[in-house]
Design a protein around this motif. Sequence first.
Motif, PDB file in Angstrom:
ATOM      1  N   THR A  37       0.886  -1.163   0.000  1.00 48.09           N
ATOM      2  CA  THR A  37       0.000   0.000   0.000  1.00 48.09           C
ATOM      3  C   THR A  37       0.921   1.209   0.000  1.00 48.09           C
ATOM      4  OG1 THR A  37      -1.767  -1.135   1.199  1.00 48.09           O
ATOM      5  CG2 THR A  37      -1.774   1.273   1.275  1.00 48.09           C
ATOM      6  N   ILE A  38       0.992   1.904  -1.150  1.00 44.13           N
ATOM      7  CA  ILE A  38       1.958   2.998  -1.320  1.00 44.13           C
ATOM      8  C   ILE A  38       1.267   4.353  -1.172  1.00 44.13           C
ATOM      9  CG2 ILE A  38       3.623   4.054  -2.900  1.00 44.13           C
ATOM     10  CD1 ILE A  38       4.032   1.239  -4.124  1.00 44.13           C
ATOM     11  N   VAL A  39       1.788   5.166  -0.255  1.00 47.42           N
ATOM     12  CA  VAL A  39       1.223   6.488   0.011  1.00 47.42           C
ATOM     13  C   VAL A  39       2.254   7.562  -0.308  1.00 47.42           C
ATOM     14  CG1 VAL A  39       0.264   8.022   1.781  1.00 47.42           C
ATOM     15  CG2 VAL A  39      -0.275   5.576   1.838  1.00 47.42           C
ATOM     16  N   ASP A  40       1.857   8.519  -1.152  1.00 43.91           N
ATOM     17  CA  ASP A  40       2.682   9.697  -1.422  1.00 43.91           C
ATOM     18  C   ASP A  40       2.134  10.812  -0.529  1.00 43.91           C
ATOM     19  OD1 ASP A  40       3.763  12.070  -2.337  1.00 43.91           O
ATOM     20  OD2 ASP A  40       3.513  11.619  -4.459  1.00 43.91           O
ATOM     21  N   ALA A  41       2.899  11.149   0.523  1.00 39.56           N
ATOM     22  CA  ALA A  41       2.422  12.135   1.500  1.00 39.56           C
ATOM     23  C   ALA A  41       2.582  13.573   1.012  1.00 39.56           C
ATOM     24  CB  ALA A  41       3.144  11.941   2.827  1.00 39.56           C
ATOM     25  N   GLY A  42       3.118  13.746  -0.187  1.00 41.12           N
ATOM     26  CA  GLY A  42       3.164  15.069  -0.812  1.00 41.12           C
ATOM     27  C   GLY A  42       3.868  16.149  -0.012  1.00 41.12           C
ATOM     28  N   GLY A  43       4.879  15.780   0.752  1.00 37.25           N
ATOM     29  CA  GLY A  43       5.628  16.779   1.523  1.00 37.25           C
ATOM     30  C   GLY A  43       4.913  17.247   2.776  1.00 37.25           C
ATOM     31  N   SER A  44       3.821  16.555   3.150  1.00 37.64           N
ATOM     32  CA  SER A  44       3.040  16.956   4.332  1.00 37.64           C
ATOM     33  C   SER A  44       3.292  16.009   5.502  1.00 37.64           C
ATOM     34  CB  SER A  44       1.548  16.962   3.984  1.00 37.64           C
ATOM     35  OG  SER A  44       0.760  16.907   5.148  1.00 37.64           O
ATOM     36  N   ASP A  45       3.788  16.560   6.617  1.00 37.54           N
ATOM     37  CA  ASP A  45       4.033  15.753   7.817  1.00 37.54           C
ATOM     38  C   ASP A  45       2.717  15.182   8.369  1.00 37.54           C
ATOM     39  OD1 ASP A  45       6.746  16.365   7.618  1.00 37.54           O
ATOM     40  OD2 ASP A  45       6.543  18.181   8.817  1.00 37.54           O
ATOM     41  N   GLU A  46       1.636  15.941   8.208  1.00 38.97           N
ATOM     42  CA  GLU A  46       0.321  15.482   8.692  1.00 38.97           C
ATOM     43  C   GLU A  46      -0.136  14.254   7.899  1.00 38.97           C
ATOM     44  OE1 GLU A  46       0.918  18.781   7.924  1.00 38.97           O
ATOM     45  OE2 GLU A  46       1.191  19.264  10.052  1.00 38.97           O
ATOM     46  N   GLN A  47       0.114  14.270   6.585  1.00 39.94           N
ATOM     47  CA  GLN A  47      -0.276  13.123   5.751  1.00 39.94           C
ATOM     48  C   GLN A  47       0.547  11.876   6.083  1.00 39.94           C
ATOM     49  OE1 GLN A  47      -1.008  13.545   1.499  1.00 39.94           O
ATOM     50  NE2 GLN A  47      -1.380  15.737   1.758  1.00 39.94           N
ATOM     51  N   VAL A  48       1.794  12.088   6.515  1.00 37.10           N
ATOM     52  CA  VAL A  48       2.636  10.952   6.938  1.00 37.10           C
ATOM     53  C   VAL A  48       2.001  10.281   8.153  1.00 37.10           C
ATOM     54  CG1 VAL A  48       4.856  10.294   7.953  1.00 37.10           C
ATOM     55  CG2 VAL A  48       4.802  11.867   6.017  1.00 37.10           C
ATOM     56  N   LYS A  49       1.604  11.090   9.137  1.00 37.81           N
ATOM     57  CA  LYS A  49       1.002  10.540  10.355  1.00 37.81           C
ATOM     58  C   LYS A  49      -0.331   9.853  10.050  1.00 37.81           C
ATOM     59  CE  LYS A  49       3.449  13.276  13.742  1.00 37.81           C
ATOM     60  NZ  LYS A  49       3.484  14.407  14.649  1.00 37.81           N
ATOM     61  N   ALA A  50      -1.104  10.448   9.145  1.00 36.90           N
ATOM     62  CA  ALA A  50      -2.391   9.856   8.745  1.00 36.90           C
ATOM     63  C   ALA A  50      -2.157   8.499   8.080  1.00 36.90           C
ATOM     64  CB  ALA A  50      -3.133  10.787   7.802  1.00 36.90           C
ATOM     65  N   ALA A  51      -1.108   8.407   7.245  1.00 33.97           N
ATOM     66  CA  ALA A  51      -0.770   7.142   6.572  1.00 33.97           C
ATOM     67  C   ALA A  51      -0.368   6.090   7.599  1.00 33.97           C
ATOM     68  CB  ALA A  51       0.360   7.365   5.568  1.00 33.97           C
ATOM     69  N   ALA A  52       0.446   6.503   8.577  1.00 34.15           N
ATOM     70  CA  ALA A  52       0.905   5.573   9.617  1.00 34.15           C
ATOM     71  C   ALA A  52      -0.277   5.045  10.438  1.00 34.15           C
ATOM     72  CB  ALA A  52       1.917   6.260  10.526  1.00 34.15           C
ATOM     73  N   GLU A  53      -1.216   5.941  10.746  1.00 35.81           N
ATOM     74  CA  GLU A  53      -2.410   5.531  11.507  1.00 35.81           C
ATOM     75  C   GLU A  53      -3.255   4.553  10.700  1.00 35.81           C
ATOM     76  OE1 GLU A  53      -3.927   9.394  12.393  1.00 35.81           O
ATOM     77  OE2 GLU A  53      -2.563   9.655  14.108  1.00 35.81           O
ATOM     78  N   GLU A  54      -3.327   4.781   9.376  1.00 32.22           N
ATOM     79  CA  GLU A  54      -4.078   3.883   8.495  1.00 32.22           C
ATOM     80  C   GLU A  54      -3.388   2.515   8.411  1.00 32.22           C
ATOM     81  OE1 GLU A  54      -6.957   2.315   6.139  1.00 32.22           O
ATOM     82  OE2 GLU A  54      -7.059   4.164   7.326  1.00 32.22           O
ATOM     83  N   PHE A  55      -2.062   2.502   8.368  1.00 32.95           N
ATOM     84  CA  PHE A  55      -1.308   1.241   8.349  1.00 32.95           C
ATOM     85  C   PHE A  55      -1.583   0.443   9.623  1.00 32.95           C
ATOM     86  CE2 PHE A  55       2.226   3.378   5.598  1.00 32.95           C
ATOM     87  CZ  PHE A  55       1.464   3.193   4.453  1.00 32.95           C
ATOM     88  N   LEU A  56      -1.679   1.151  10.744  1.00 29.68           N
ATOM     89  CA  LEU A  56      -1.989   0.487  12.027  1.00 29.68           C
ATOM     90  C   LEU A  56      -3.356  -0.171  11.957  1.00 29.68           C
ATOM     91  CD1 LEU A  56      -0.915   2.757  15.051  1.00 29.68           C
ATOM     92  CD2 LEU A  56      -0.128   0.444  14.528  1.00 29.68           C
ATOM     93  N   ARG A  57      -4.341   0.572  11.422  1.00 24.50           N
ATOM     94  CA  ARG A  57      -5.704   0.036  11.310  1.00 24.50           C
ATOM     95  C   ARG A  57      -5.741  -1.186  10.396  1.00 24.50           C
ATOM     96  NH1 ARG A  57      -7.309   5.451  11.895  1.00 24.50           N
ATOM     97  NH2 ARG A  57      -7.113   5.914   9.678  1.00 24.50           N
ATOM     98  N   GLN A  58      -4.941  -1.139   9.324  1.00 23.45           N
ATOM     99  CA  GLN A  58      -4.914  -2.246   8.364  1.00 23.45           C
ATOM    100  C   GLN A  58      -4.139  -3.453   8.894  1.00 23.45           C
ATOM    101  OE1 GLN A  58      -3.251  -0.504   4.806  1.00 23.45           O
ATOM    102  NE2 GLN A  58      -5.120   0.592   4.268  1.00 23.45           N
ATOM    103  N   GLY A  59      -3.344  -3.226   9.930  1.00 21.00           N
ATOM    104  CA  GLY A  59      -2.554  -4.320  10.499  1.00 21.00           C
ATOM    105  C   GLY A  59      -1.463  -4.819   9.568  1.00 21.00           C
ATOM    106  N   VAL A  60      -0.726  -3.873   8.938  1.00 27.24           N
ATOM    107  CA  VAL A  60       0.338  -4.277   8.018  1.00 27.24           C
ATOM    108  C   VAL A  60       1.421  -5.075   8.749  1.00 27.24           C
ATOM    109  CG1 VAL A  60      -0.059  -2.314   6.457  1.00 27.24           C
ATOM    110  CG2 VAL A  60       1.620  -2.095   8.310  1.00 27.24           C
ATOM    111  N   ASN A  61       2.170  -5.875   7.990  1.00 29.11           N
ATOM    112  CA  ASN A  61       3.257  -6.678   8.581  1.00 29.11           C
ATOM    113  C   ASN A  61       4.517  -5.852   8.805  1.00 29.11           C
ATOM    114  OD1 ASN A  61       1.812  -8.766   6.401  1.00 29.11           O
ATOM    115  ND2 ASN A  61       2.064  -9.564   8.480  1.00 29.11           N
ATOM    116  N   ALA A  62       4.697  -4.816   7.984  1.00 31.06           N
ATOM    117  CA  ALA A  62       5.862  -3.937   8.096  1.00 31.06           C
ATOM    118  C   ALA A  62       5.578  -2.632   7.360  1.00 31.06           C
ATOM    119  CB  ALA A  62       7.107  -4.597   7.506  1.00 31.06           C
ATOM    120  N   VAL A  63       6.377  -1.607   7.709  1.00 40.66           N
ATOM    121  CA  VAL A  63       6.275  -0.318   7.014  1.00 40.66           C
ATOM    122  C   VAL A  63       7.648   0.002   6.414  1.00 40.66           C
ATOM    123  CG1 VAL A  63       5.883   2.173   7.273  1.00 40.66           C
ATOM    124  CG2 VAL A  63       4.460   0.555   8.534  1.00 40.66           C
ATOM    125  N   TYR A  64       7.642   0.491   5.184  1.00 44.22           N
ATOM    126  CA  TYR A  64       8.866   0.928   4.505  1.00 44.22           C
ATOM    127  C   TYR A  64       8.741   2.432   4.320  1.00 44.22           C
ATOM    128  CZ  TYR A  64      12.480   1.166   0.806  1.00 44.22           C
ATOM    129  OH  TYR A  64      13.596   1.459   0.040  1.00 44.22           O
TER     130      TYR A  64
END
Length: 297
Positions: A37-64
């Motif tokens: 699941t690839i997220v382009d946060a577009g230079g926004s720190d807020e979008q990075v945190k939102a992506a990380a929270e979404e990864f937590l909800r999805q229960g990913v095995n790892a984050v790159y």
Amino acid sequence: YHVGVVSFGGGQREVIIGVQEGMKALGYEEGKNIVYTIVDAGGSDEQVKAAAEEFLRQGVNAVYSASTPVTIGVAQVIKDIPIVFNIVSDPVGAGLAKSLTASGTNLTGCSNFVGQTGPKRLEVLRAMLPNLQTVLVLYDPKNKFSQDAIVTLREAAKTLGVTLAEKHVGSKDDVVTVMKSVAQSEYDAFFHLGEAKVTGAVDAVIEAANKIKLPTMAHEEGFAQKGMLAAYGPSWRLLGEQCSGSLDQVLRGIKPGDIPIQIPTKYEFIVNLKTARALGIELPGEVLIRADKLIEK
């Protein structure tokens, strides 16, 4: 396996393509035994945190994660899932690892050592442009990487007798605005410090710089391929491939804190001759002899 991937986009896509190619070589077939699941946060720190929270909800095995600010943002949200980072210049200095041999945290990955190569790149730029005096540098003062890298670069500039024109940017839009406001001959060159928000807007930076015949120096081959005058540093595509080994290990259950952080194995000096011609620059022969790669088309 499900891997969450987050970056600021732009030039950082190279380390994502690289890791996917590396994983494929290790037997991971997308859609069969791995999903990204690839997220382009577009230079926004807020979008990075939102992506990380979404990864937590999805229960990913790892984050790159790509770059220092992106990785710090992800690490603030994700404490238990393995995080494999790339293009983080100083993982220990950024507080992401206790040491390069063992992070002691849920993180591991690859460093590109870009902050440490700043003085060398400025030296090379000076050799390319003997009349170099004023160099434009853009960075986010809140970015831990840039805070350290600019100090190192200032010292090198002082030694070389070069003046740094420092401009602060807080987003990709800021980068574009600053570059569009630069007048022809206002500066002698543009120096890409390694700031993630500049990387995210790199196409606009190159277009604006080349339009006003402003020579540019970067830290990775991809930038020179896109049209910057020169680059010195490791290939991000290869760093991505190199980092696939770390991602493979965490997916197989090895603790990230026990996996040594990898560093680049090869640095290259690349010159874009097509850009040099368009800028009307004749580069010294002794500089061209030092180049590992010349881009002619």
